[in-house]
Design an enzyme around this catalytic site. Structure first.
Site, PDB file in Angstrom:
ATOM      1  N   HIS A   1      -3.434  -5.707   1.237  1.00  0.00           N
ATOM      2  CA  HIS A   1      -2.730  -5.936   2.497  1.00  0.00           C
ATOM      3  C   HIS A   1      -2.711  -7.423   2.873  1.00  0.00           C
ATOM      4  O   HIS A   1      -3.638  -7.904   3.533  1.00  0.00           O
ATOM      5  CB  HIS A   1      -3.427  -5.173   3.624  1.00  0.00           C
ATOM      6  CG  HIS A   1      -3.223  -3.698   3.591  1.00  0.00           C
ATOM      7  ND1 HIS A   1      -2.234  -3.062   4.312  1.00  0.00           N
ATOM      8  CD2 HIS A   1      -3.890  -2.728   2.922  1.00  0.00           C
ATOM      9  CE1 HIS A   1      -2.300  -1.748   4.085  1.00  0.00           C
ATOM     10  NE2 HIS A   1      -3.299  -1.527   3.248  1.00  0.00           N
TER      11      HIS A   1
ATOM     12  N   CYS B   1       0.845  -1.208   0.000  1.00  0.00           N
ATOM     13  CA  CYS B   1       0.000   0.000   0.000  1.00  0.00           C
ATOM     14  C   CYS B   1       0.876   1.253   0.000  1.00  0.00           C
ATOM     15  O   CYS B   1       1.501   1.565  -1.009  1.00  0.00           O
ATOM     16  CB  CYS B   1      -0.964  -0.049   1.180  1.00  0.00           C
ATOM     17  SG  CYS B   1      -2.355   1.109   1.022  1.00  0.00           S
TER      18      CYS B   1
ATOM     19  N   GLU C   1      -0.905  -8.814   5.140  1.00  0.00           N
ATOM     20  CA  GLU C   1      -0.717  -8.961   6.587  1.00  0.00           C
ATOM     21  C   GLU C   1      -2.046  -8.910   7.337  1.00  0.00           C
ATOM     22  O   GLU C   1      -2.119  -9.328   8.500  1.00  0.00           O
ATOM     23  CB  GLU C   1       0.243  -7.879   7.116  1.00  0.00           C
ATOM     24  CG  GLU C   1      -0.347  -6.504   7.349  1.00  0.00           C
ATOM     25  CD  GLU C   1      -0.561  -5.685   6.085  1.00  0.00           C
ATOM     26  OE1 GLU C   1      -1.016  -4.525   6.207  1.00  0.00           O
ATOM     27  OE2 GLU C   1      -0.270  -6.184   4.982  1.00  0.00           O
TER      28      GLU C   1
END
Length: 242
Positions: free
Chosen positions: A207, A90, A209
């Site tokens: 994302h 990002c 994660e």
């Protein structure tokens, strides 16, 4: 048994996914991980550098424009140019583009609105350290959260990215169809993630994660981290057995 992979997570003023990334690497994947402050002059002894999501320097001027000049970025660039693995997620992707480590630009979303939701991406190239445990054409469900994720390159650069298989992820629907409706931000060619020419630097807007453990309801992001850990472990084993 191969030793743990050493990860370094860069922390900029305004980073807000640094602890998420640290937690996932440390607690979910059981790897060595440390924070690297933006004013440090060196990334130190690491195998992978991650530039996390957030709003570095408040996105003043434009996202990533100021972070690109942080003291640590000089060594991030040196690390990358030596073949070190780098992931920009990002805002991290935006910083990599501003630093010249990846081509193109990240523009305002075509809707001119901040978008936070799950989307689907299709794996276009499984022959990278970041996707080696994925299948070609596999569809991953990943979250996005950005206002400037509209990836743009000129026609000649896009042609080169496609021919050199640098396009790694493209926005799609849940069945893997690449459509305008599945493109959340207007990115050219529905691009959600790319690698550099040598394949050691990945920039992606979604994302991973945030979707790497079952407690979060989705684990598709784990395939990206597991691919990287696996590829680096194989490389280490190869060196040890020479």
């Amino acid at each position: 048994m191969a030793s743990k992979i050493k990860f370094g997570v860069i922390v900029f003023p305004g980073s807000n996914c640094d602890y998420d990334t640290y937690y996932v690497l440390k607690e979910v994947f059981k790897q060595d991980v440390k924070f690297i402050w933006h004013k440090d002059s060196s990334v130190g002894d690491v195998d992978v550098v991650i530039l996390p999501g957030g709003f570095s320097y408040g996105d003043y001027l434009r996202p990533g424009a100021i972070a690109r000049f942080s003291p640590v970025m000089k060594d991030v660039i040196n690390f990358a140019n030596r073949g070190g693995k780098v992931i920009g997620i990002c805002n991290g992707f935006q910083i990599l583009v501003e630093a010249g480590l990846l081509p193109g630009a990240l523009l305002r979303n075509s809707s001119l609105r901040f978008i936070c939701k799950y989307i689907y991406v299709r794996v276009e190239n499984k022959n990278t350290p970041f996707t080696c445990l994925c299948e070609e054409g596999e569809v991953l469900k990943l979250p996005i959260a950005h206002g400037d994720g509209n990836y743009y390159v000129d026609e000649d650069t896009l042609k080169r990215l496609i021919e050199d298989e640098q396009v790694v992820f493209r926005y799609c629907d849940k069945d893997g169809n690449i459509t305008d409706e599945a493109n959340p931000n207007g990115s050219v060619y529905n691009i959600a993630g790319i690698v550099n020419e040598t394949g050691n630097i990945l920039g992606m807007m979604p994302h991973p994660e945030r979707c790497s453990e079952s407690a979060l309801g989705c684990t598709d992001g784990a395939k990206i981290f597991n691919s990287l850990i696996y590829s680096l472990a194989l490389a280490e084993e190869f060196v040890m057995n020479k």
